[in-house]
Scaffold this active site. Structure first.
Site, PDB file in Angstrom:
ATOM      1  N   GLY A 166       0.841  -1.186   0.000  1.00 22.67           N
ATOM      2  CA  GLY A 166       0.000   0.000   0.000  1.00 22.67           C
ATOM      3  C   GLY A 166       0.875   1.235   0.000  1.00 22.67           C
ATOM      4  N   GLN A 219       3.084  10.075   1.650  1.00 19.32           N
ATOM      5  CA  GLN A 219       4.388   9.398   1.715  1.00 19.32           C
ATOM      6  C   GLN A 219       5.294   9.779   0.545  1.00 19.32           C
ATOM      7  OE1 GLN A 219       2.455   5.329   2.387  1.00 19.32           O
ATOM      8  NE2 GLN A 219       4.363   5.146   3.554  1.00 19.32           N
ATOM      9  N   CYS A 222       5.950  -0.055   7.639  1.00 15.56           N
ATOM     10  CA  CYS A 222       5.603   1.141   6.872  1.00 15.56           C
ATOM     11  C   CYS A 222       6.835   1.582   6.094  1.00 15.56           C
ATOM     12  CB  CYS A 222       5.149   2.254   7.817  1.00 15.56           C
ATOM     13  SG  CYS A 222       4.664   3.767   6.960  1.00 15.56           S
ATOM     14  N   LEU A 223       6.634   1.903   4.831  1.00 15.40           N
ATOM     15  CA  LEU A 223       7.753   2.350   3.997  1.00 15.40           C
ATOM     16  C   LEU A 223       8.340   3.662   4.516  1.00 15.40           C
ATOM     17  CD1 LEU A 223       6.227   1.461   0.517  1.00 15.40           C
ATOM     18  CD2 LEU A 223       8.093   0.266   1.695  1.00 15.40           C
ATOM     19  N   HIS A 250      -4.440   1.409   7.507  1.00 17.36           N
ATOM     20  CA  HIS A 250      -3.084   1.979   7.630  1.00 17.36           C
ATOM     21  C   HIS A 250      -2.905   3.123   6.622  1.00 17.36           C
ATOM     22  CE1 HIS A 250       1.499   1.293   7.864  1.00 17.36           C
ATOM     23  NE2 HIS A 250       1.361   2.061   6.799  1.00 17.36           N
ATOM     24  N   GLU A 251      -3.350   2.904   5.380  1.00 22.57           N
ATOM     25  CA  GLU A 251      -3.201   3.943   4.337  1.00 22.57           C
ATOM     26  C   GLU A 251      -4.082   5.151   4.644  1.00 22.57           C
ATOM     27  OE1 GLU A 251      -0.721   3.449   2.802  1.00 22.57           O
ATOM     28  OE2 GLU A 251      -0.606   1.282   2.925  1.00 22.57           O
ATOM     29  N   HIS A 275      -2.573   7.528   7.099  1.00 20.22           N
ATOM     30  CA  HIS A 275      -1.574   8.447   6.533  1.00 20.22           C
ATOM     31  C   HIS A 275      -2.228   9.749   6.061  1.00 20.22           C
ATOM     32  CE1 HIS A 275       2.244   6.274   6.506  1.00 20.22           C
ATOM     33  NE2 HIS A 275       1.719   5.204   5.935  1.00 20.22           N
TER      34      HIS A 275
END
Ligand code: GNR
Ligand code: NI
Length: 181
Positions: free
Chosen positions: A46, A51, A94-95, A136-137, A140
């Site tokens: 995702g 991000q 998480c990236l 999660h997305e 953000h």
């Protein structure tokens, strides 16, 4: 399709509330496609626009494994229309928090209403990893990271390590850049 640089914490852009998309045009479609390419390259399952430094309410997801048929979701202005009473715990990464993982508790199943890349209103019913990932997305988009759901002790440990990693990698990059001139 272009690969976009992924921002890592700590960074003020990861803490901001993103603005709704007013209409799904070529620019938004290109953002969605560039985000999918960036996510696949990372690799991740995702990615949210903040991000990559774009403060718009756009997320993409694809849980297909390598070798499987891709199942990309492109979502603008996602909203939860239902959450289950039941919770589930998953080990999240998480990236934007590279190399750190923690168990996070969230509703086990959700329904999400969103605009797709053609501007159609859609609703997705998700459970399992898809439910975790879409929540999660969406976090953000409100400046929330998975570490905001865990204890302050664990959160500060992770954020301290990331700050240290950033501080020690910066001079090295400037050094490399100077030699590349
Ligand atoms: O690639 C990712 N994996 C992942 C695993 C468990 C729960 C959430 C995620 S999302 C993450 C990519 C990312 O940072 N998205 O914002
Ligand atoms: Ni993330």
């Amino acid at each position: 399709m272009a690969l976009l640089p992924i921002i890592t914490a700590p960074d003020p852009r990861l803490k901001q509330v993103a603005a709704p998309v007013e209409r799904i045009d070529e620019e938004v479609r290109r953002l969605m496609d560039d985000m999918l390419a960036t996510m696949q390259d990372a690799p991740g399952i995702g990615l949210a626009a903040p991000q990559v430094g774009v403060l718009k309410r756009v997320i993409v997801l694809d849980l297909a494994r390598e070798g499987e048929e891709p199942q990309p979701y492109r979502m603008a202005n996602p909203e939860l229309t239902w959450v289950s009473d039941e919770d589930a715990s998953y080990e999240e990464g998480c990236l934007s928090l590279p190399d750190h993982y923690a168990e996070v508790v969230r509703p086990a199943a959700v329904k999400v209403r969103y605009l797709d890349h053609e501007g159609e209103i859609r609703e997705l019913a998700a459970d399992g990893l898809l439910a975790t990932c879409v929540q999660h997305e969406m976090d953000h988009l409100d400046g929330i990271l998975f570490v905001d759901h865990i204890s302050a002790l664990k959160r500060n440990m992770i954020l301290r390590k990331l700050l240290k990693a950033k501080k020690s990698s910066k001079p090295a990059r400037e050094h490399d850049a100077a030699h590349a001139l």
